[in-house]
Design a protein around this motif. Structure first.
Motif, short mmCIF file in Angstrom:
data_model
loop_
_atom_site.label_atom_id
_atom_site.label_comp_id
_atom_site.label_asym_id
_atom_site.label_seq_id
_atom_site.Cartn_x
_atom_site.Cartn_y
_atom_site.Cartn_z
N VAL A 9 -27.01 11.66 -68.02
CA VAL A 9 -26.57 12.55 -66.95
C VAL A 9 -25.31 11.96 -66.33
N THR A 10 -24.22 12.74 -66.32
CA THR A 10 -22.98 12.30 -65.71
C THR A 10 -22.45 13.37 -64.77
N SER A 11 -21.49 12.97 -63.94
CA SER A 11 -20.76 13.92 -63.11
C SER A 11 -19.55 14.42 -63.89
N GLU A 12 -18.78 15.33 -63.30
CA GLU A 12 -17.64 15.91 -64.01
C GLU A 12 -16.53 14.89 -64.27
N ASP A 13 -16.55 13.77 -63.55
CA ASP A 13 -15.58 12.71 -63.84
C ASP A 13 -16.13 11.71 -64.85
N CYS A 14 -17.21 12.10 -65.53
CA CYS A 14 -17.81 11.33 -66.63
C CYS A 14 -18.50 10.05 -66.19
N ARG A 15 -18.82 9.93 -64.91
CA ARG A 15 -19.52 8.74 -64.44
C ARG A 15 -21.03 8.95 -64.51
N ALA B 53 -10.96 10.91 -66.28
CA ALA B 53 -11.41 11.80 -67.35
C ALA B 53 -12.25 12.93 -66.76
N VAL B 54 -12.25 14.04 -67.44
CA VAL B 54 -13.02 15.20 -66.99
C VAL B 54 -14.02 15.57 -68.08
N CYS B 55 -15.30 15.65 -67.73
CA CYS B 55 -16.34 16.05 -68.66
C CYS B 55 -16.67 17.52 -68.44
N SER B 56 -16.89 18.23 -69.51
CA SER B 56 -17.19 19.66 -69.43
C SER B 56 -18.62 19.87 -68.94
N ARG B 57 -18.76 20.67 -67.88
CA ARG B 57 -20.08 20.88 -67.28
C ARG B 57 -21.02 21.58 -68.26
N THR B 58 -22.29 21.26 -68.15
CA THR B 58 -23.31 21.83 -69.03
C THR B 58 -23.57 23.28 -68.64
N MET C 74 -29.92 14.17 -79.19
CA MET C 74 -29.13 13.72 -78.05
C MET C 74 -28.59 14.94 -77.30
N PHE C 75 -28.84 14.97 -75.99
CA PHE C 75 -28.35 16.08 -75.17
C PHE C 75 -27.88 15.51 -73.84
N ASP C 76 -26.57 15.40 -73.68
CA ASP C 76 -25.99 14.89 -72.44
C ASP C 76 -25.82 16.03 -71.44
N VAL C 77 -25.99 15.71 -70.17
CA VAL C 77 -25.94 16.70 -69.09
C VAL C 77 -24.81 16.33 -68.13
N VAL C 78 -23.96 17.30 -67.83
CA VAL C 78 -22.87 17.09 -66.86
C VAL C 78 -23.12 17.99 -65.66
N LEU C 79 -23.28 17.38 -64.48
CA LEU C 79 -23.54 18.13 -63.25
C LEU C 79 -22.25 18.39 -62.48
N ARG C 80 -22.20 19.53 -61.82
CA ARG C 80 -21.04 19.89 -60.97
C ARG C 80 -21.15 19.23 -59.62
N SER C 81 -20.01 18.92 -59.05
CA SER C 81 -19.99 18.33 -57.70
C SER C 81 -19.83 19.42 -56.66
#
Length: 223
Positions: free
Chosen positions: A71-77, A27-32, A216-223
């Motif tokens: 806080v997750t990475s772009e693969d939603c982990r 899965a791919v999560c949209s970066r913040t 609720m505010f989830d954060v997606v970090l780029r690799s």
């Protein structure tokens, strides 16, 4: 014996799913979205905990809220060991910073800055208050917003760092529906619109069983 079109489609979808799993598709999560740090990043460590409401003896002024997320990475982990920092103005709209020249009241019981380190689940949590909007020109203190570019909407600054991932600096805004006062809600709505705030950075706060609002505010970090 012939195979129906429906059976062919079913087999194709099953094979595609198995192939995707075998090839490691995830899965791919949209970066913040990132935003500027602003001029009021803390000049010193006020504290290193996640409770901004009680810096000294008494509770800080303003409406208490909880800001939490993952806080997750772009693969939603989930990202373990991510350091999440927030800083913001007090309920008056004043920052505890030498560069803030607005003649607004400081709150000696408000911490202004907090930090949280995520565990294996990647989750963070802060106890804070709704910050005030503030004028960009100190001469406008005490006035209501009268035009774009004069006041900033209420917001919370956030910086997130984690090993092996790109750091993120952004700002978190408030959904006008989170405010009980119609005049304040209109102010927030107008200011958000003037700044063209990205909807992904606008958080809605809902009351819990005790009546305290949580966003609720989830954060997606780029690799």
């Amino acid at each position: 014996m012939g195979i129906s079109r429906r059976d062919l489609i079913t087999r194709f979808l099953a094979t595609a799913a198995a192939t995707a799993g075998a090839s490691g598709f995830a899965a791919v999560c949209s970066r913040t979205p990132a935003q500027g740090e602003g001029p009021f990043y803390p000049e010193r460590d006020l504290n290193r905990d996640n409770d901004l409401r009680r810096f000294r003896k008494d509770s800080a002024l303003g409406e208490p809220i909880t800001l939490e997320g993952q806080v997750t990475s772009e693969d939603c982990r989930p990202v373990e060991g991510a350091v999440v920092e927030i800083w913001q103005a007090a309920a008056s709209g004043r920052y505890n910073h030498s560069g803030d020249r607005n003649l607004l009241a400081l709150d000696p019981n408000f911490q202004y800055w907090g930090q949280f380190k995520t565990g294996a689940d990647g989750k963070y949590r802060f106890l804070t208050i709704i910050p005030g909007h503030y004028p960009l020109d100190p001469r406008l203190v005490g006035q209501n917003p009268s035009g774009p570019g004069q006041f900033r909407p209420p917001h919370i600054h956030m910086k997130v760092r984690a090993p092996g991932l790109l750091s993120l600096t952004t700002q978190v805004y408030f959904d006008p529906k989170s405010f009980d006062r119609p005049d304040h809600a209109k102010t927030v709505s107008d200011l958000n619109r003037w700044e063209n705030v990205d909807s992904r950075l606008v958080v809605h706060y809902t009351p819990d069983l005790n009546g305290e609002k949580t966003g609720m505010f989830d954060v997606v970090l780029r690799s």
